[in-house]
Design an enzyme around this catalytic site. Structure first.
Site, short mmCIF file in Angstrom:
data_model
loop_
_atom_site.label_atom_id
_atom_site.label_comp_id
_atom_site.label_asym_id
_atom_site.label_seq_id
_atom_site.Cartn_x
_atom_site.Cartn_y
_atom_site.Cartn_z
N GLY B 157 0.80 -0.97 0.03
CA GLY B 157 0.21 -0.09 0.11
C GLY B 157 0.45 1.19 0.16
O GLY B 157 1.00 1.79 0.87
N GLU B 274 16.94 -4.01 -2.35
CA GLU B 274 16.51 -4.96 -2.93
C GLU B 274 17.54 -4.60 -4.58
O GLU B 274 16.28 -4.13 -5.27
CB GLU B 274 15.67 -5.90 -3.52
CG GLU B 274 15.12 -7.19 -3.72
CD GLU B 274 14.98 -7.31 -5.82
OE1 GLU B 274 15.09 -8.41 -6.01
OE2 GLU B 274 14.31 -6.80 -6.35
N SER B 414 9.58 4.68 -11.66
CA SER B 414 9.41 5.47 -13.38
C SER B 414 10.61 5.27 -13.29
O SER B 414 11.83 6.06 -12.64
CB SER B 414 8.55 6.44 -13.44
OG SER B 414 9.19 7.42 -13.46
N GLU B 416 12.02 7.58 -15.25
CA GLU B 416 12.70 9.00 -15.21
C GLU B 416 13.30 9.00 -13.82
O GLU B 416 14.24 9.96 -13.53
CB GLU B 416 11.35 9.66 -15.60
CG GLU B 416 11.34 10.21 -16.89
CD GLU B 416 10.49 8.38 -17.75
OE1 GLU B 416 10.09 7.77 -17.16
OE2 GLU B 416 11.08 8.01 -19.27
#
Lengths: 378, 429
Positions: B157, B274, B414, B416
């Site tokens: 979440g 990770e 993202s 970017e």
């Protein structure tokens, strides 16, 4: 799996990098490439004293018996400073051929002198119009009087006018494009009938056109097995490609450092231009290319002694990615520098030119993409 | 090899073969891209186990791009759990494998190659390390064994409708009332939340401070009254993600991880944790194999196999080379991890290139089909479908996978945003 260099390798590279940074700065290089010779015997001697030439040569011939990763460390360090001295031509290509295929007598006569910095070699293989087809050889070597008579024309022989000895590919049998029938010869650069026309290359290095007119050599000039030299040549070129990949990595590292430095200090609109996201992302793209290129330079170095099919695949893959990265990093470094990037004044345009020439030597990205892709059709 | 000697004292350092021998022979170790015999044995063990234990029906679904059920994921999870291999990234004290980064890499590569379904990362890879590092003893003892066994399915979440790249602007409120938090708000892009037993949430517990400093990390039981999960149908027609709505949801304060208002720190820890799996090298290698296989079976324009069409062959060769580079970069990062070197911009590099390569592969797989890419036969995505097919049996999932794979450059920060992160590290701006 181990991605660490040994302590000795680290120390060696540090030393060489320090030498390049301190004693081979941009102005020194500029003076060297403007000189008549186009290279510095003094620098060459200093490199020899540091053990640079000996590092990858066999122990039996005054070398240190290093491998592909030692050559990689040398080339990366030389690439950072765009060192023009003929390490690639003499040690990687020239000595490489003799290590792979030379007789004990040939090695003994040449390699210790190379290790000591007293002998320059050049591989005279390319011919006019050959493009990258390594088996297209029109130069002939006819068996005469217990030796050979060499006739033909070689082009873009790296450091060919400076070399003391030439390793010449010539056809002893077959047609111009045949894979069979090519042989290699060790020829004195000043032998009668050898005509050399030396010139600077776009990146400030040197190369030569060499004409062989009725050049006579003894049977002992033959390197390796008669008619069977293509495999030796291809391995030498693969060594050269791996070395160029490492040089490109060093060059790109320096190019990116210079560009990032410029983005941090150059101000427009009252702020450093590196605060603009469009330019930041371009710099990041340069970094991404350089890191992937470094990985492929490692791969190429690791596979030089693998079976020839595996070696070819790895080297071609590396050359594709490194050439593409070299174009991207070089072009964008110039772009991000703006107007000053297209002048002769700053190092960046020189880095760009060297990167461009590296991308085109021994097969460009398209050539190697095709060579790599051949496994897909098989 | 002869020994090499360095004098670092002089200005022009020299290698002098005549000098007294140094203790360590030169190049005795260092730089070796091959796996060690131990690592190769480990690989063989992993391969043999997967061969013997991965159910054929599940493997066939993965290799052929068919839908996987919750049960398929859990079946594989439990097989690995019984073998003690489910938590590759966990330390032994919590029931993990204690594998090195190289072993983890080998395992994921073998699993991907064999057609094993991916393990859900939300519990094992995302929330568990946070609980280990910042949770209390009671949380560790309750949650970690249930994550291991597969008893609890977790979901994430984080994102909200108004908080995507600017995650720290999130608005879901958690108000402390007695020994409870009252949670109100909405989360989105909740992957497979429809199966989840628990959700780990970033919630706002303070509006006074800087936006990053008013966020807390809460663990919420999905069965709590007031939680509603609404499906979001993706562009490929599949139900993969959800909205999760919170309407006066009561969460016991014991479910706060660490300290109140420190959640952003834990979230960042998670993001940096990770680094290597993110490249998806194993999965992309499997997809590349599939691409070559399909391109050899598809017909090119001149009647020869498509793979012999030079334009298409070049595109395969190009992505194969880029994947080779990514694989080695990934191994370099793993090696740095083994040396416990601080994370640099590599995680972002791996995410950017890894996601781009996944997209290129999915695009080429679709393009290989030609007009056979057009039919939308969603029923054919179920294993066992034996109705009529509009094209070759391998064709049905590929266009949908191409559409779906556009997500890879968007999720997980993202590309970017990843470039902003790298830029900060190399430029400082």
């Amino acid at each position: 799996m181990d991605f660490t260099f040994t302590e000795e390798q680290h120390q060696f590279q540090d030393s060489l990098q320090r030498f390049v940074r301190k004693d081979y700065d941009f102005e020194r290089r500029r003076a060297i490439i403007a000189s008549d010779a186009g290279w510095s015997r003094e620098v060459w001697q200093q490199l020899a004293e540091m053990g640079v030439m000996a590092l990858a040569l066999p122990e039996a011939y005054d070398g240190f018996g290093g491998g592909g990763f030692d050559t990689l460390l040398v080339m990366e360090a030389l690439g950072r400073g765009m060192v023009v001295e003929p390490y690639l031509a003499t040690v990687v290509l020239g000595a490489g051929v003799l290590i792979d295929a030379g007789s004990a007598a040939q090695r003994q006569a040449v390699l210790p002198a190379v290790a000591a910095g007293e002998r320059l070699l050049a591989l005279a293989h390319d011919e006019p119009g050959q493009r990258y087809a390594s088996s297209t050889i029109a130069t002939t070597a006819q068996a005469v009087d217990g030796g050979y008579r060499i006739d033909g024309q070689k082009s873009v022989v790296l450091h060919g006018a400076e070399a003391d000895q030439l390793i010449v590919s010539a056809r002893t049998a077959g047609d111009v494009r045949d894979a069979q029938g090519i042989s290699l010869f060790l020829v004195d650069a000043t032998a009668p009938g050898v005509e050399r026309f030396g010139y600077p290359t776009q990146d400030g290095l040197r190369a030569a056109s060499i004409r062989f007119n009725n050049v006579r050599v003894g049977a002992d000039a033959l390197i390796g097995t008669e008619h069977e030299a293509l495999a030796v040549i291809e391995k030498a070129l693969d060594r050269g490609i791996a070395a160029l990949c490492a040089e490109a990595v060093g060059n790109m590292t320096a190019t990116i450092e210079a560009t990032v430095g410029y983005l941090k200090t150059r101000k427009q609109f009252g702020v450093p231009i590196g605060t603009f996201q469009a330019l930041q992302h371009r710099a990041v793209d340069m970094y991404l290319h350089a890191e992937q290129a470094r990985s492929m330079a490692y791969l190429a170095a690791a596979k030089l002694e693998a079976p020839s099919g595996e070696r070819r695949q790895a080297v071609s893959a590396a050359k594709v990615l490194v050439s593409q990265s070299a174009h991207f990093v070089g072009q964008q470094a110039v772009q991000l520098h703006g107007g000053i990037g297209v002048t002769d004044e700053l190092a960046v345009s020189h880095y760009f030119k060297r990167l461009t020439m590296i991308s085109m030597l021994f097969g460009d990205a398209d050539f190697h993409l095709d060579r790599f892709g051949q496994h897909l059709a098989a | 090899m002869r020994q090499l000697h360095l004098s670092t004292a002089s200005e022009a350092p020299k290698l002098d073969a005549q000098m007294v021998a140094m203790a360590t022979p030169y190049a005795e170790c260092g730089m070796d891209l091959n796996f060690t015999p131990d690592e190769q044995r480990f690989r063989a063990d992993v391969r043999a186990f997967i061969d013997a234990n991965l159910p054929t029906a599940i493997r066939d679904k993965v290799l052929n791009g068919k839908r996987l059920s919750k049960d398929d994921f859990l079946t594989w999870h439990k097989i690995l759990y019984r073998q003690g291999w489910v938590a590759a990234n966990w330390p032994v004290e919590f029931g993990g494998t204690g594998w090195t980064a190289v072993q983890q890499h080998i395992f994921s590569e073998e699993a991907a190659d064999a057609g094993a379904p991916g393990l859900m990362p939300f519990g094992l890879v995302m929330v568990a390390p946070v609980i280990m590092a910042f949770g209390n003893r009671a949380q560790q003892e309750y949650f970690l064994p249930r994550i291991l066994s597969g008893e609890d399915w977790w979901c994430q979440g984080y994102s909200e409708p108004g908080s995507g790249s600017d995650l720290a602007s999130l608005k879901t409120r958690a108000e402390r009332v007695g020994d409870k938090y009252i949670v109100n708000g909405q989360k989105t892009w909740t992957t497979l939340g429809q199966y989840a037993d628990w959700i780990f949430c970033l919630v706002r517990t303070s509006v006074d401070a800087r936006k990053q400093e008013g966020i807390s990390f809460l663990l919420i039981d999905m069965k709590t009254p007031g939680i509603q999960v609404r499906p979001i149908i993706m562009l490929d027609g599949e139900h993969e993600v959800n909205e999760v709505w919170f309407d006066n949801v009561e969460v016991p304060v014991q479910n706060l991880v660490g300290e109140e208002n420190k959640g952003w720190t834990y979230a960042k820890f998670l993001l940096g944790h990770e680094r290597t799996g993110i490249a998806e090298v194993g999965r992309s290698k499997r997809r590349l194999k599939r691409l070559k296989d399909i391109a050899a079976r598809q017909c090119g324009t001149d009647g020869r196999p498509l793979i012999e069409d030079l334009r298409f062959r070049d595109r395969i060769a190009q992505v194969e080379i880029e994947l080779m580079a990514l694989e080695i970069t990934n191994l370099r990062v793993i090696a740095a991890e083994m040396e416990k070197k601080a994370p640099g911009p590599e995680a972002s590099l791996l995410k950017i290139r890894g996601s781009e390569i996944q997209q290129t592969l999915s695009e080429l797989l679709m393009l290989a089909l030609g007009s056979d890419a057009l039919p939308y036969q969603e029923a054919a995505l179920d294993a066992g479908y034996d109705g009529p097919l509009a094209g070759p049996d391998y064709a049905a999932p590929l266009a949908g996978q191409y559409f779906n794979t556009r997500k890879t450059t968007i999720y997980g920060g993202s590309n970017e945003i990843q470039k902003n992160i790298i830029s900060k590290m190399i430029l400082g701006f």
